[in-house]
Design a protein around this motif. Structure first.
Motif, PDB file in Angstrom:
ATOM      1  N   ARG A  62      14.500   7.713   3.649  1.00  0.00           N
ATOM      2  CA  ARG A  62      14.231   7.270   2.503  1.00  0.00           C
ATOM      3  C   ARG A  62      13.435   5.747   2.071  1.00  0.00           C
ATOM      4  O   ARG A  62      12.555   5.297   1.895  1.00  0.00           O
ATOM      5  N   ASP A  63      12.639   7.360   1.104  1.00  0.00           N
ATOM      6  CA  ASP A  63      11.371   6.421   0.436  1.00  0.00           C
ATOM      7  C   ASP A  63      11.963   5.627  -0.588  1.00  0.00           C
ATOM      8  O   ASP A  63      11.406   4.622  -0.489  1.00  0.00           O
ATOM      9  N   GLN A  64      12.328   5.779  -1.271  1.00  0.00           N
ATOM     10  CA  GLN A  64      12.562   4.212  -2.177  1.00  0.00           C
ATOM     11  C   GLN A  64      13.093   2.770  -1.080  1.00  0.00           C
ATOM     12  O   GLN A  64      12.468   1.874  -1.597  1.00  0.00           O
ATOM     13  N   ASP A  65      13.910   3.150  -0.394  1.00  0.00           N
ATOM     14  CA  ASP A  65      13.650   2.194   0.967  1.00  0.00           C
ATOM     15  C   ASP A  65      11.946   1.666   1.618  1.00  0.00           C
ATOM     16  O   ASP A  65      11.635   0.328   1.949  1.00  0.00           O
ATOM     17  N   ALA A  66      11.385   2.815   1.518  1.00  0.00           N
ATOM     18  CA  ALA A  66      10.197   2.748   3.135  1.00  0.00           C
ATOM     19  C   ALA A  66       9.044   2.066   2.197  1.00  0.00           C
ATOM     20  O   ALA A  66       8.965   1.743   2.328  1.00  0.00           O
ATOM     21  N   ALA A  67       9.413   2.765   0.740  1.00  0.00           N
ATOM     22  CA  ALA A  67       7.801   2.692   0.159  1.00  0.00           C
ATOM     23  C   ALA A  67       7.321   0.737  -0.626  1.00  0.00           C
ATOM     24  O   ALA A  67       6.602   0.881  -0.588  1.00  0.00           O
ATOM     25  N   PRO A  68       9.241   0.002  -1.039  1.00  0.00           N
ATOM     26  CA  PRO A  68       7.973  -1.025  -1.860  1.00  0.00           C
ATOM     27  C   PRO A  68       8.385  -2.306   0.040  1.00  0.00           C
ATOM     28  O   PRO A  68       6.591  -2.442   0.198  1.00  0.00           O
ATOM     29  N   LYS A  69       8.907  -1.833   1.051  1.00  0.00           N
ATOM     30  CA  LYS A  69       8.230  -2.202   2.512  1.00  0.00           C
ATOM     31  C   LYS A  69       7.050  -1.537   3.035  1.00  0.00           C
ATOM     32  O   LYS A  69       6.596  -3.006   3.347  1.00  0.00           O
ATOM     33  N   ALA A  70       6.851  -0.969   2.869  1.00  0.00           N
ATOM     34  CA  ALA A  70       5.266  -0.092   3.820  1.00  0.00           C
ATOM     35  C   ALA A  70       4.127  -0.879   2.492  1.00  0.00           C
ATOM     36  O   ALA A  70       2.870  -2.038   2.948  1.00  0.00           O
ATOM     37  N   VAL A  71       4.546  -1.575   1.591  1.00  0.00           N
ATOM     38  CA  VAL A  71       3.491  -2.410   0.448  1.00  0.00           C
ATOM     39  C   VAL A  71       3.360  -3.743   1.238  1.00  0.00           C
ATOM     40  O   VAL A  71       2.700  -4.844   1.022  1.00  0.00           O
ATOM     41  N   ALA A  72       4.994  -4.310   1.150  1.00  0.00           N
ATOM     42  CA  ALA A  72       5.013  -6.061   2.051  1.00  0.00           C
ATOM     43  C   ALA A  72       4.241  -5.908   2.777  1.00  0.00           C
ATOM     44  O   ALA A  72       4.008  -6.853   2.766  1.00  0.00           O
ATOM     45  N   CYS A  73       4.656  -5.054   3.561  1.00  0.00           N
ATOM     46  CA  CYS A  73       3.801  -4.890   5.191  1.00  0.00           C
ATOM     47  C   CYS A  73       2.359  -4.336   5.607  1.00  0.00           C
ATOM     48  O   CYS A  73       2.113  -4.165   6.382  1.00  0.00           O
ATOM     49  N   ALA A  74       1.469  -4.126   4.237  1.00  0.00           N
ATOM     50  CA  ALA A  74       0.522  -3.478   4.211  1.00  0.00           C
ATOM     51  C   ALA A  74      -0.525  -4.195   5.304  1.00  0.00           C
ATOM     52  O   ALA A  74      -1.551  -3.192   5.429  1.00  0.00           O
ATOM     53  N   ASP A  75      -0.429  -5.258   5.077  1.00  0.00           N
ATOM     54  CA  ASP A  75      -1.235  -6.058   6.143  1.00  0.00           C
ATOM     55  C   ASP A  75      -1.180  -6.099   7.167  1.00  0.00           C
ATOM     56  O   ASP A  75      -1.590  -6.611   8.528  1.00  0.00           O
ATOM     57  N   LEU A  76      -0.310  -5.549   7.872  1.00  0.00           N
ATOM     58  CA  LEU A  76       0.132  -4.961   8.861  1.00  0.00           C
ATOM     59  C   LEU A  76      -0.962  -3.967  10.138  1.00  0.00           C
ATOM     60  O   LEU A  76      -0.446  -2.995   9.225  1.00  0.00           O
ATOM     61  N   PRO A  77      -0.744  -4.287  11.244  1.00  0.00           N
ATOM     62  CA  PRO A  77      -1.303  -3.926  12.005  1.00  0.00           C
ATOM     63  C   PRO A  77      -0.423  -2.190  12.025  1.00  0.00           C
ATOM     64  O   PRO A  77       0.006  -1.778  13.586  1.00  0.00           O
ATOM     65  N   LEU A  78       0.600  -1.569  11.125  1.00  0.00           N
ATOM     66  CA  LEU A  78       1.284  -0.459  12.301  1.00  0.00           C
ATOM     67  C   LEU A  78       0.706   0.708  11.818  1.00  0.00           C
ATOM     68  O   LEU A  78       0.557   1.658  10.616  1.00  0.00           O
ATOM     69  N   LYS A  79       1.833   1.455  11.717  1.00  0.00           N
ATOM     70  CA  LYS A  79       1.285   3.355  11.689  1.00  0.00           C
ATOM     71  C   LYS A  79       3.089   3.403  11.322  1.00  0.00           C
ATOM     72  O   LYS A  79       4.266   3.198  11.759  1.00  0.00           O
ATOM     73  N   TRP A  80       3.268   3.721  10.009  1.00  0.00           N
ATOM     74  CA  TRP A  80       4.788   4.201   9.118  1.00  0.00           C
ATOM     75  C   TRP A  80       4.497   5.720   9.553  1.00  0.00           C
ATOM     76  O   TRP A  80       3.930   6.967   9.123  1.00  0.00           O
ATOM     77  N   HIS A  81       6.263   5.552   9.661  1.00  0.00           N
ATOM     78  CA  HIS A  81       6.472   7.884  10.273  1.00  0.00           C
ATOM     79  C   HIS A  81       7.916   8.162   9.253  1.00  0.00           C
ATOM     80  O   HIS A  81       8.870   7.329   9.063  1.00  0.00           O
ATOM     81  N   PHE A  82       7.589   8.788   8.390  1.00  0.00           N
ATOM     82  CA  PHE A  82       8.770   9.612   7.948  1.00  0.00           C
ATOM     83  C   PHE A  82       9.331  10.032   8.658  1.00  0.00           C
ATOM     84  O   PHE A  82       9.370  11.570   8.677  1.00  0.00           O
ATOM     85  N   VAL A  83      10.837   9.857   8.799  1.00  0.00           N
ATOM     86  CA  VAL A  83      11.524  10.736   9.117  1.00  0.00           C
ATOM     87  C   VAL A  83      13.035  11.257   9.206  1.00  0.00           C
ATOM     88  O   VAL A  83      13.458  12.002   9.886  1.00  0.00           O
ATOM     89  N   GLY A  84      12.584  11.145   7.471  1.00  0.00           N
ATOM     90  CA  GLY A  84      14.123  11.487   6.973  1.00  0.00           C
ATOM     91  C   GLY A  84      13.997  13.402   5.722  1.00  0.00           C
ATOM     92  O   GLY A  84      12.817  13.318   5.956  1.00  0.00           O
ATOM     93  N   GLN A  85      15.020  13.367   5.810  1.00  0.00           N
ATOM     94  CA  GLN A  85      14.683  14.674   4.511  1.00  0.00           C
ATOM     95  C   GLN A  85      13.486  14.180   3.900  1.00  0.00           C
ATOM     96  O   GLN A  85      14.207  13.782   2.874  1.00  0.00           O
ATOM     97  N   LEU A  86      12.840  15.238   3.380  1.00  0.00           N
ATOM     98  CA  LEU A  86      11.647  15.006   2.148  1.00  0.00           C
ATOM     99  C   LEU A  86      11.222  15.969   1.153  1.00  0.00           C
ATOM    100  O   LEU A  86      11.624  17.179   1.412  1.00  0.00           O
ATOM    101  N   GLN A  87      12.042  14.836  -0.111  1.00  0.00           N
ATOM    102  CA  GLN A  87      11.987  16.565  -1.038  1.00  0.00           C
ATOM    103  C   GLN A  87      10.409  16.301  -1.996  1.00  0.00           C
ATOM    104  O   GLN A  87      10.319  14.712  -1.693  1.00  0.00           O
ATOM    105  N   THR A  88      10.374  17.606  -2.659  1.00  0.00           N
ATOM    106  CA  THR A  88       9.054  17.931  -3.008  1.00  0.00           C
ATOM    107  C   THR A  88       9.108  16.680  -3.916  1.00  0.00           C
ATOM    108  O   THR A  88       7.663  16.318  -4.144  1.00  0.00           O
ATOM    109  N   ASN A  89       9.649  15.842  -4.738  1.00  0.00           N
ATOM    110  CA  ASN A  89       9.591  14.938  -6.195  1.00  0.00           C
ATOM    111  C   ASN A  89       8.977  13.684  -5.121  1.00  0.00           C
ATOM    112  O   ASN A  89       8.659  13.205  -5.914  1.00  0.00           O
TER     113      ASN A  89
END
Length: 239
Positions: A62-89
């Motif tokens: 879910r983007d609304q959960d993922a986006a702030p989490k990715a920002v909070a963890c931007a300093d970490l050596p992680l690859k982020w995968h989006f696995v949910g149904q994705l709306q174009t907006n």
């Protein structure tokens, strides 16, 4: 925090043992299978602990959960995968942090991802989500392209600026001929992957299997397994 780290470390060790045993049983090297920890509904603090414990791939749906989490963890050596149904907006936001989108299932989404990847000057990996509960030409109940639509959609991704065709993903179907037959479903996905690689040799990634059925996915040949509950515990109820 210390207790949580101990808990996550123990859970990770159990999952690691399961993957290693499944690889050994299948005659595969442990290095052939990448663990993606599905961190949906869990806080950034858990992602941080997982990174400390050596996890390098995390997934959100879910983007609304993922986006702030990715920002909070931007300093970490992680690859982020989006696995949910994705709306174009939501595509612009997702392209901002996702290294791989595993749920590509329609031409309109490919176009939107390509436009935003170019705008952001990023290359985004794409997996085609395959609906094994669909007929040859329909879409599945939970999203996904039917097996008969893979070739056309793969060609579209491969030609799209800013996108990289990495392979295929599926979720074990709850209905249809593969219901309750996870390994058969994953073996079908591997056959489709073999077909795909004839035209697109670099599209070698096969994402299949979750907490309950990762052994069947490894036995079938999956390169990536997506494990949430077995690592993080039973999901908190969403309000």
């Amino acid at each position: 925090m210390t207790d949580r780290k101990t808990e996550l470390a123990a859970n990770l060790a159990k999952v690691e043992q399961r993957i290693a045993a499944a690889c050994a049983a299948a005659g595969r090297e442990r290095e052939e299978v990448t663990l993606i920890v599905v961190t949906k509904t869990y806080p950034a603090s858990d992602v941080r602990i997982l990174s400390e414990l050596g996890v390098r791939h995390v997934a959100e749906n879910r983007d609304q959960d993922a986006a702030p989490k990715a920002v909070a963890c931007a300093d970490l050596p992680l690859k982020w995968h989006f696995v949910g149904q994705l709306q174009t907006n939501k595509v612009r936001s997702v392209v901002g942090y996702a290294d791989v989108v595993q749920s590509v299932d329609r031409a309109r989404l490919v176009t939107a991802l390509s436009n935003e990847a170019v705008r952001a000057e990023r290359e985004v990996g794409c997996l085609l989500q395959v609906a094994l509960d669909a007929g040859e030409s329909e879409r599945g109940e939970r999203g996904g392209v039917a097996p008969g639509g893979i070739e056309e959609l793969a060609d579209l991704v491969a030609r799209a600026p800013g996108l990289r065709l990495d392979g295929l993903m599926t979720v074990a179907p709850l209905t249809g001929e593969y219901a309750g037959r996870e390994q058969a479903a994953f073996e079908r996905l591997m056959d489709l992957s073999t077909d795909l690689r004839r035209a697109h040799p670099a599209a070698t990634m096969v994402s299949a299997g979750m907490s309950a059925d990762l052994e069947q996915a490894v036995a079938a040949g999956a390169t990536h397994v997506r494990v949430g509950t077995a690592v993080l515990g039973v999901r908190p109820r969403l309000g």
